[in-house]
Design an enzyme around this catalytic site. Structure first.
Site, PDB file in Angstrom:
ATOM      1  N   GLY A 120       3.750   5.544   9.914  1.00 13.76           N
ATOM      2  CA  GLY A 120       3.189   5.362  11.244  1.00 13.76           C
ATOM      3  C   GLY A 120       1.726   5.732  11.329  1.00 13.76           C
ATOM      4  CD  GLU A 143       7.418   3.299   5.638  1.00  9.47           C
ATOM      5  OE1 GLU A 143       6.643   3.645   6.543  1.00  9.47           O
ATOM      6  OE2 GLU A 143       7.021   2.847   4.534  1.00  9.47           O
ATOM      7  CG  ASP A 151       7.966   0.807  10.748  1.00 10.32           C
ATOM      8  OD1 ASP A 151       7.348   1.555   9.973  1.00 10.32           O
ATOM      9  OD2 ASP A 151       8.468   1.215  11.818  1.00 10.32           O
TER      10      ASP A 151
END
Length: 357
Positions: A120, A143, A151
């Site tokens: 993030g 991840e 993502d």
């Protein structure tokens, strides 16, 4: 002069210094891991500053000396998964809108990618227009280690990297130096960390482009760039098992280590991450985020994401029990199911989705 803006929370601070809007992620003990409240506050404040003529540029930085942001608060995600995952789905919906806003920001968006910048943290920095790394930068999308996939638009960013370097970064979850981040296209400029405070002060009164040009220096050599030959040869396949076979047979020692790394990750996450990178080519960021949202919600409902966080962060036994346990056991139908439409739960960020809403 410092004007405190409305909407401040303890975990993220907003202030205006001259003509510079400053966002400081303020969870230093957690390496500024991003929470739902922080993402919502940033989305609100950046929206206000976008239309504020008194703000000429925005700076995003992390409190403390460990990094900009170590990613999303995965302990909070773990706890929410035990309760059904709805809060995480809501968090991602806001976070992805924040990522899209950053990519379209009408003013210079300067990100200090110093120290740890993971997951993030990449989402709130690498979509910006002025991305600065240092000799302390350790970036990446790790991840697959916790049974998830890149993502926050990371699949799109990595798909645009030279050759297959982005595929290598996604499947192995490798930490990247500042030079590697520059090579991959995740950053624009190299500035020694000791000069960041001086650079930030200059941004209060001077145009961002001029300031960065004055402070930027030549970056060290990228190790990743020097490995292009075997990376491109091994990762060009669309089959994860074949990639591992090539890494073990036609690469050298570093390639064999990459193969060992990949086979220790969640097999489902590895295969879905590879498929995500291949599918995202040619998409807009909004479309990429919509795809990542579909995939993410499927991982919330599956076993590996929860198990990966348990093994790495909660119990810290480092012995996840993946289901299925091997790449060969993950079928194409299983991979395809992660990309199936969500119906009423679609994120609807792109104009196509909005028009069909």
């Amino acid at each position: 002069m410092v004007d405190q803006e409305a909407g401040e929370t303890a975990d993220v601070l907003f202030e205006r210094r001259g003509r510079l809007g400053v966002v400081t992620l303020n969870r230093p003990k957690a390496v500024n891991a991003l929470t739902a409240g922080m993402a919502a506050a940033m989305l609100d404040q950046l929206t206000v500053w976008a239309d504020d003529d008194a703000v000429a540029a925005v700076l995003v930085r992390g409190a403390g000396d460990r990094g900009l942001c170590a990613g999303g608060d995965i302990v909070a995600i773990y706890r929410d998964m035990l309760d059904g995952g709805d809060a995480t789905a809501d968090f991602w919906a806001v976070e992805y809108r924040l990522n899209l806003l950053i990519s379209e920001y009408p003013k210079p968006y300067v990100a200090f990618m110093d120290g740890l910048v993971l997951g993030g943290g990449v989402g709130i920095s690498a979509h910006g227009s002025v991305r600065i790394v240092t000799e302390r930068t350790r970036s990446g999308m790790p991840e697959t280690t916790i049974g998830f996939v890149p993502d926050v638009g990371g699949t799109l960013l990595l798909s645009r990297a030279p050759g297959e370097a982005g595929t290598h970064a996604a499947l192995t979850g490798a930490h990247l130096s500042g030079a590697d981040a520059l090579f991959l296209g995740l950053a624009d400029h190299f500035v020694p960390s000791a000069r960041l405070p001086e650079l930030a002060a200059a941004l209060e009164t001077e145009p961002a482009d001029a300031v960065v040009a004055r402070f930027a220096e030549s970056a060290p050599q990228s190790v990743l760039a020097g490995q292009r030959e075997w990376i491109d040869a091994c990762y060009s396949s669309d089959d994860a098992g074949e990639i591992v076979r090539r890494l073990r047979t036609i690469g050298g020692e570093a390639a064999a280590e990459a193969a060992d790394t990949i086979t220790a990750k969640s097999p489902t996450a590895v295969k879905v991450a590879l498929a995500s990178l291949r599918r995202v080519r040619g998409l807009t960021l909004a479309e990429a985020l919509e795809q990542e949202y579909r995939v993410g919600l499927r991982f919330l409902a599956g076993p590996d994401f929860r198990e990966g966080i348990r093994a790495q962060v909660v119990d810290k036994d480092r012995t996840p029990h993946w289901q299925p346990a091997t790449l060969a056991d993950v079928t194409n139908d299983n991979v395809e199911s992660y990309f199936a439409p969500l119906g009423d739960r679609e994120l609807k960020l792109s104009s196509k989705e909005k028009n069909n809403a």
